[in-house]
Every structure is written in structure tokens, then in C-alpha cells.
Motif scaffolding. Sequence first.
Motif, PDB file in Angstrom:
ATOM      1  N   GLU A 144       0.827  -1.543  -0.419  1.00 26.41           N
ATOM      2  CA  GLU A 144      -0.408   0.457  -0.330  1.00 26.41           C
ATOM      3  C   GLU A 144       1.182   1.585   0.219  1.00 26.41           C
ATOM      4  O   GLU A 144       1.833   1.473   0.759  1.00 26.41           O
ATOM      5  CB  GLU A 144      -0.804   0.607   1.064  1.00 26.41           C
ATOM      6  CG  GLU A 144      -2.384   0.008   1.362  1.00 26.41           C
ATOM      7  CD  GLU A 144      -3.487   0.700   1.915  1.00 26.41           C
ATOM      8  OE1 GLU A 144      -4.010   1.645   2.409  1.00 26.41           O
ATOM      9  OE2 GLU A 144      -2.560   0.056   3.060  1.00 26.41           O
ATOM     10  N   LYS A 146       0.841   4.552   0.906  1.00 28.65           N
ATOM     11  CA  LYS A 146       0.238   5.804   1.829  1.00 28.65           C
ATOM     12  C   LYS A 146       1.427   6.930   2.240  1.00 28.65           C
ATOM     13  O   LYS A 146       2.283   6.365   2.408  1.00 28.65           O
ATOM     14  CB  LYS A 146      -0.515   5.558   3.130  1.00 28.65           C
ATOM     15  CG  LYS A 146      -2.084   4.729   2.518  1.00 28.65           C
ATOM     16  CD  LYS A 146      -2.896   4.639   3.391  1.00 28.65           C
ATOM     17  CE  LYS A 146      -3.652   4.614   3.532  1.00 28.65           C
ATOM     18  NZ  LYS A 146      -4.984   3.699   4.979  1.00 28.65           N
ATOM     19  N   SER A 148       1.582  10.421   4.728  1.00 29.69           N
ATOM     20  CA  SER A 148       1.126  10.032   6.164  1.00 29.69           C
ATOM     21  C   SER A 148       0.798  11.594   6.293  1.00 29.69           C
ATOM     22  O   SER A 148       0.707  12.460   5.074  1.00 29.69           O
ATOM     23  CB  SER A 148       1.746  10.251   7.515  1.00 29.69           C
ATOM     24  OG  SER A 148       3.140  11.544   7.175  1.00 29.69           O
ATOM     25  N   GLN A 149      -0.464  12.459   7.134  1.00 31.67           N
ATOM     26  CA  GLN A 149      -1.473  13.521   6.729  1.00 31.67           C
ATOM     27  C   GLN A 149      -0.365  14.597   7.711  1.00 31.67           C
ATOM     28  O   GLN A 149      -0.033  16.005   7.813  1.00 31.67           O
ATOM     29  CB  GLN A 149      -2.263  13.444   7.023  1.00 31.67           C
ATOM     30  CG  GLN A 149      -3.220  12.900   7.367  1.00 31.67           C
ATOM     31  CD  GLN A 149      -4.001  13.151   5.669  1.00 31.67           C
ATOM     32  OE1 GLN A 149      -3.961  14.330   5.757  1.00 31.67           O
ATOM     33  NE2 GLN A 149      -4.229  12.287   4.772  1.00 31.67           N
ATOM     34  N   GLN A 218      10.078   8.063   5.003  1.00 38.27           N
ATOM     35  CA  GLN A 218       9.420   7.602   5.874  1.00 38.27           C
ATOM     36  C   GLN A 218      10.489   7.138   6.654  1.00 38.27           C
ATOM     37  O   GLN A 218       9.854   6.879   7.976  1.00 38.27           O
ATOM     38  CB  GLN A 218       8.697   6.255   5.440  1.00 38.27           C
ATOM     39  CG  GLN A 218       7.890   6.551   3.651  1.00 38.27           C
ATOM     40  CD  GLN A 218       6.474   6.455   4.458  1.00 38.27           C
ATOM     41  OE1 GLN A 218       5.599   5.558   5.290  1.00 38.27           O
ATOM     42  NE2 GLN A 218       5.421   7.481   4.513  1.00 38.27           N
ATOM     43  N   VAL A 228       8.095   7.781   0.200  1.00 36.66           N
ATOM     44  CA  VAL A 228       7.204   7.981  -0.432  1.00 36.66           C
ATOM     45  C   VAL A 228       6.708   8.715  -1.219  1.00 36.66           C
ATOM     46  O   VAL A 228       6.837   9.867  -0.838  1.00 36.66           O
ATOM     47  CB  VAL A 228       5.683   7.263   0.369  1.00 36.66           C
ATOM     48  CG1 VAL A 228       4.337   6.711  -0.423  1.00 36.66           C
ATOM     49  CG2 VAL A 228       5.980   6.078   0.912  1.00 36.66           C
ATOM     50  N   GLN A 230       4.405  10.871  -4.797  1.00 38.94           N
ATOM     51  CA  GLN A 230       3.644  11.144  -5.761  1.00 38.94           C
ATOM     52  C   GLN A 230       3.813  11.971  -6.833  1.00 38.94           C
ATOM     53  O   GLN A 230       4.935  12.731  -6.069  1.00 38.94           O
ATOM     54  CB  GLN A 230       2.203  12.012  -5.172  1.00 38.94           C
ATOM     55  CG  GLN A 230       1.841  10.618  -3.661  1.00 38.94           C
ATOM     56  CD  GLN A 230       0.320  11.216  -2.892  1.00 38.94           C
ATOM     57  OE1 GLN A 230       0.274  12.076  -3.161  1.00 38.94           O
ATOM     58  NE2 GLN A 230      -0.111  11.201  -2.095  1.00 38.94           N
ATOM     59  N   LEU A 244       1.523   6.767  -8.294  1.00 41.48           N
ATOM     60  CA  LEU A 244       1.906   6.130  -6.376  1.00 41.48           C
ATOM     61  C   LEU A 244       3.678   5.600  -6.723  1.00 41.48           C
ATOM     62  O   LEU A 244       3.314   4.732  -7.588  1.00 41.48           O
ATOM     63  CB  LEU A 244       0.960   5.854  -6.155  1.00 41.48           C
ATOM     64  CG  LEU A 244       0.096   6.295  -5.971  1.00 41.48           C
ATOM     65  CD1 LEU A 244      -1.208   5.502  -4.958  1.00 41.48           C
ATOM     66  CD2 LEU A 244      -0.002   8.056  -5.305  1.00 41.48           C
ATOM     67  N   GLN A 246       7.733   4.078  -4.331  1.00 43.35           N
ATOM     68  CA  GLN A 246       7.591   3.607  -3.201  1.00 43.35           C
ATOM     69  C   GLN A 246       9.219   3.535  -2.964  1.00 43.35           C
ATOM     70  O   GLN A 246       9.514   2.826  -4.412  1.00 43.35           O
ATOM     71  CB  GLN A 246       7.107   2.519  -2.304  1.00 43.35           C
ATOM     72  CG  GLN A 246       8.170   2.329  -1.297  1.00 43.35           C
ATOM     73  CD  GLN A 246       7.348   0.836  -0.920  1.00 43.35           C
ATOM     74  OE1 GLN A 246       6.003   1.132   0.520  1.00 43.35           O
ATOM     75  NE2 GLN A 246       7.564   0.179  -0.614  1.00 43.35           N
TER      76      GLN A 246
END
Lengths: 252, 252
Positions: A144, A146, A148-149, A218, A228, A230, A244, A246
Motif C-alpha cells: 500500500e 500511503k 502520512s498527513q 518515511q 513514498v 506521488q 504513486l 515507493q
Amino acid sequence: MKKFQKEFEVHYYEVDFYQELTPLALLNFLEETAIAHSEAVGYGVTRLKEKGYGWVLSQWQIEMDQYPHYGEKVKIQTWPSHFQRFYGDREFLVLNSQDKVIARASSLWIFLNLEKRRPTRIPQEVSDAYHIFPDKALSFPFPELKMSQTREKKRSKFMIRRSDIDTNDHVNNAKYIEWVLETIPEEVYRTYRISSLEVVYKKESTYGQMIQSVTEEQQRVDQEAHYVHQILERDGEEEVALALAQTRWSKR
Amino acid sequence: MKKFQKEFEVHYYEVDFYQELTPLALLNFLEETAIAHSEAVGYGVTRLKEKGYGWVLSQWQIEMDQYPHYGEKVKIQTWPSHFQRFYGDREFLVLNSQDKVIARASSLWIFLNLEKRRPTRIPQEVSDAYHIFPDKALSFPFPELKMSQTREKKRSKFMIRRSDIDTNDHVNNAKYIEWVLETIPEEVYRTYRISSLEVVYKKESTYGQMIQSVTEEQQRVDQEAHYVHQILERDGEEEVALALAQTRWSKR
């Protein structure tokens, strides 16, 4: 029945300052081998296009143990491991000049109706042309991807150049990785190398568009770093993900 | 004594939408052949660097009659035609799969003291390592690359990307051509091909710099188009030329 294989020489314009093959050149080699395989079985890009079809890349998963050096010859082995409706799985092994496996990759491709730009069922004649070997090059599931915010992000903007565009008039798959690499901190870029890479392609992009590459660190511990990524375009008020990714890095 | 020769396969990531080798890929092939020749005579990049030396490209002159296609194998022949103080002239022929000459190129290189970044006399042992063939691949003189004061110019700006940088930590020679191509009108870019190309390199550029590609259309008649180009950097108030170039195009 043997797996399809193609040889490449590592050129000077395909290596970094350590004279090791760049990740970008590696992706080019892998895709080239897939294209050559399809040519060899009679369903190359041109023939498919005439019939209104094409393959587009949906996912990459790559693990690199070693990078070949300038002047070295490498062999890339590829095979389809699974066809289902409009999906095709394709595997890769990279062998160095001593026939040792130095990299493994798995990829997922989508069969397109070019006119509608929509996925379409793989015709029987096309899937019959290939021999399927069910073994996978990589065994772990696609992660996945993803963000973080909360963590800080590094952002770079790029205007898509003509040289970023491939024969299909959209941005070449490998180019996204070029943009990902631009956001890696200088120290990591210089003293680490990519040990694994995952990409999901979400949406095509074309000449003249402005895109943004966003990266989040990360983890950076001891000998390892993990990012990660984008790749975004601005569509009106919204940011839309084109891809996306990684990357995991190990110290040289 | 034979001239040095190297074979290349035209890959899918090296062709344009007509499946013809791109000018950028051609420049890469030529430079690669020069590097391989120097490796073969024992004075490759790494060995020279250890001694504090390096070659930098000063001028290109290229004439293309035909472009090879995807999957085709081409041979590139190269030889030094003249050495003088810190200058070396190097010639190239490109042969297609039928051994027909489809392109010719002449280039001028400067021998550098890497620490001082200054031209230095070519050591006897280095020039002795090569066999000189005095014949030139192109017979006409290097043109004057001049823009008018009055004609309209097309300008594009580029931020130098990491991927623009080569193993010497400066912008790769071929990249200037990429920037030149970005300023060609879409119609010409799509329906013409480069028949000749000249470049003079004036000054190195490095990662993160902002550069400008300026192009002036000199002529567009019938089947031919002619452009003059400058690659500029801003140095304080002044614009400094990094490279000058000229391209001639013929209708496909």
C-alpha cells in the motif's frame, strides 16, 4: 519452451557517477525486453496498433541486489505469468555477465482499446501467442503506498518536455521515476542506491502539462532509507495523482 | 590499421513517433563510440581521470541522410583525424544494416587538466595511443552561428534536472539538443526531420541552474526549414551563452 531473453550493453550515457546503471535505464531495459518479446511472438506495438489495441503499464515492482557497470553486458529474461480478462502479469530476471541474478521484477499490464482508451478483453489469438510460465519473479504482495498527513514533504515542479513523451504521445513510464529521483535529498542520492522500487500508474499525462513530484521520507536508519512518492497534476482546484511510488535505499 | 567501429541496436525508447532514432539518441551513440575507442586504446575516461585529465566536447557537425528505425542495427565508425596542442578532431560515419553510410559527423574535443579546468597539451603517450587517419567525414567549414537583431525569437526556460547531469557532474552534451528541440514549432517538429546539426559548446552548466533556450527561424521554404539556437544562462544582469547551435530540417 524457453523464456524470452534479450541482451543489453550498459552504455556510458546509462550510468551514474559510480558508473552503475541508473534506475531509469534499468526500466528502459525491462520495458524494451517486454516489447521485443511481443514483437517476437507476432504481436508487437505496431501490429497491435493496427488492430486498435495496445498494452499500458499499470504497476512495477522491482528489487535490485546489484547494479551492472559501464561496459557490462546483462541479460534480461521475461515471461508472462498470468492473463486474466484485460490484465497481464509479466515477470523479469536481470542476469549479470556471470549469469547471476542481480535483479527481479514483476509488472502488471492492461490491454487497451486505443480508440476508447478503455481496458478491453485480451483476444484469444493474442494470449495464445505467448507461453505462460506461472512462476513469479517476486513473491511478496504489492505494498500500500500511503503518505502520512503530518510528516513534512518535499515538492518539485516540472513542465513536461517533448523529450518526456514517447511514441504513444504520452509521458513515458520511466520518466515518472526521473521525477521521483529529483526529490531525494542530495546526501541520500549520492551515497545510497535504490534497493527496491514500486510504482502504480494512475493516469496518463501529456506534453506541456505542469506536474508536481511530492516525496515523504518515511524512515532513515543506519544503512537504509525509505520514501513514498506521488506524482500529481492540478486539475482545476484538485490535485490528481498520476502515479504513486515507493523507493527503498541502501547505503553504498 | 582499421578504423574503430561499434554496433548499436535502436531501442524503442530511442525512437520518435515515426519509429526513427531521435537526434538525442544519435548523439549518445556517437559519443559512446568515441568513449569506447578511447577505452580500447587504453586511455578511457577512468584511466585519464586518474591522471587528472579529461576530454570535453567543443563542437559537433552532423549530417543525416537517413534515420535508422526501431530494431535496426547500426554501426558507427570513428577515427581521430588531427591532434594539435590541446585539440583533437574526431570523425564519424554511421552505417545502416546494409552497410550504407546514412550519416556523417565531425567533432572537436579539448584536452583538459581536470583540476584547473583548463585546456592542457595532449601528452605524447596519449596521442601515440591512437592511429590518425587524416580524412574528414565532412568537408565544409564550421558555419558562423549568428542571430539577427530583428527577427522574432521563441524562448523556453528549463530548470536543470538531476537526470540532465552526467558522470562528470555537469550537463551532458546531448541535453542541449533536447532543449533546442523544445523550441521548434510543433508543425515542423512533427512533419520535418533534422538533416543537419551544428553545436558549439561554450560553458559548462550544473544541477539546479535555470537556463533558457532561444530559437530564431531563419527560413522556411518548400521542404526546408532553418533555425539558429542559443542556450543561455543568466549571470547577474547578463545573459551568457552556454551553447550555440543551428538545425536544418527537411520535410518527411
